[in-house]
Design an enzyme around this catalytic site. Sequence first.
Site, PDB file in Angstrom:
ATOM      1  N   ARG A  45      -3.289  -0.487   5.507  1.00  9.07           N
ATOM      2  CA  ARG A  45      -3.918  -1.558   4.725  1.00  9.07           C
ATOM      3  C   ARG A  45      -3.040  -2.792   4.530  1.00  9.07           C
ATOM      4  O   ARG A  45      -3.483  -3.922   4.796  1.00  9.07           O
ATOM      5  CB  ARG A  45      -4.350  -1.008   3.354  1.00  9.07           C
ATOM      6  CG  ARG A  45      -5.476  -0.007   3.432  1.00  9.07           C
ATOM      7  CD  ARG A  45      -5.652   0.754   2.134  1.00  9.07           C
ATOM      8  NE  ARG A  45      -4.499   1.623   1.869  1.00  9.07           N
ATOM      9  CZ  ARG A  45      -4.331   2.360   0.789  1.00  9.07           C
ATOM     10  NH1 ARG A  45      -5.247   2.319  -0.169  1.00  9.07           N
ATOM     11  NH2 ARG A  45      -3.268   3.120   0.647  1.00  9.07           N
ATOM     12  N   ASP A  53      -8.089   4.164   1.241  1.00  8.83           N
ATOM     13  CA  ASP A  53      -7.096   4.494   2.262  1.00  8.83           C
ATOM     14  C   ASP A  53      -7.821   4.996   3.510  1.00  8.83           C
ATOM     15  O   ASP A  53      -8.472   6.038   3.467  1.00  8.83           O
ATOM     16  CB  ASP A  53      -6.164   5.581   1.712  1.00  8.83           C
ATOM     17  CG  ASP A  53      -4.985   5.836   2.622  1.00  8.83           C
ATOM     18  OD1 ASP A  53      -5.057   5.455   3.811  1.00  8.83           O
ATOM     19  OD2 ASP A  53      -3.991   6.403   2.143  1.00  8.83           O
ATOM     20  N   CYS A  72       0.858  -1.187   0.000  1.00 11.92           N
ATOM     21  CA  CYS A  72       0.000   0.000   0.000  1.00 11.92           C
ATOM     22  C   CYS A  72       0.893   1.236   0.000  1.00 11.92           C
ATOM     23  O   CYS A  72       2.087   1.134  -0.323  1.00 11.92           O
ATOM     24  CB  CYS A  72      -0.984  -0.009   1.176  1.00 11.92           C
ATOM     25  SG  CYS A  72      -0.238   0.086   2.811  1.00 11.92           S
TER      26      CYS A  72
HETATM   27  P1  4NP Z   1      -1.750   2.932   4.138  1.00 12.88           P
HETATM   28  O1  4NP Z   1      -2.305   4.328   4.694  1.00 12.88           O
HETATM   29  O2  4NP Z   1      -1.238   3.201   2.744  1.00 12.88           O
HETATM   30  O3  4NP Z   1      -2.967   2.055   4.125  1.00 12.88           O
HETATM   31  O4  4NP Z   1      -0.694   2.476   5.091  1.00 12.88           O
HETATM   32  C1  4NP Z   1      -1.483   5.464   4.767  1.00 12.88           C
HETATM   33  C2  4NP Z   1      -0.747   5.685   5.890  1.00 12.88           C
HETATM   34  C3  4NP Z   1       0.043   6.833   5.983  1.00 12.88           C
HETATM   35  C4  4NP Z   1       0.084   7.726   4.926  1.00 12.88           C
HETATM   36  C5  4NP Z   1      -0.657   7.484   3.792  1.00 12.88           C
HETATM   37  C6  4NP Z   1      -1.433   6.344   3.699  1.00 12.88           C
HETATM   38  N1  4NP Z   1       0.859   8.908   5.021  1.00 12.88           N
HETATM   39  O5  4NP Z   1       0.799   9.745   4.101  1.00 12.88           O
HETATM   40  O6  4NP Z   1       1.598   9.092   5.997  1.00 12.88           O
END
Ligand code: 4NP
Length: 149
Positions: A14, A122, A8
């Site tokens: 995720r 997300d 992800c």
């Molecule tokens: P993930 O969610 O891709 O599902 O882990 C996110 C977690 C952090 C960030 C973006 C998406 N971030 O920009 O820090």
Amino acid sequence: MIKILMVCLGNICRSPLAEGILKSKVEGKNVMVDSAGTGGWHIGESPDGRSVQIAEINHIDISGQTCRKFSIADFDNFDKIYVMDSSNYRDVMAYARDIEDEQKVEMILNKSHPGSNKDVPDPYYGGENGFKQVFEMLDEACEVIAKEI
Ligand code: 4NP
């Protein structure tokens, strides 16, 4: 051994869930599951507390995972790379060196909803309910992946 990588953006919401869910479904089988993020903001961190919590409610412990960034070597080290959304798909495909690399990459919800190219949304900036929905989507997709192994 079959080696599967979940990808992800942040590798804290995720893909850690996808890793934990699939691991729970392939226990006792010769399968290695890992996860990584296309972005590097959270390298070395544990998964988001909300992902840890929704996993725990479902009797899965993901608290010991550590965030890492996706790298080109992952194409050599894994047989299959499941991405969570179309943005992850573009980012990972941009690293692919040849058709063999490209063929390893698949949108994870295409396992449960073939050909749909649906995103796992997300949940990072949303509420608790987003994590429950993400869990359910990933559980459904991982069930299909586990059955095929
Ligand atoms: P993930 O969610 O891709 O599902 O882990 C996110 C977690 C952090 C960030 C973006 C998406 N971030 O920009 O820090």
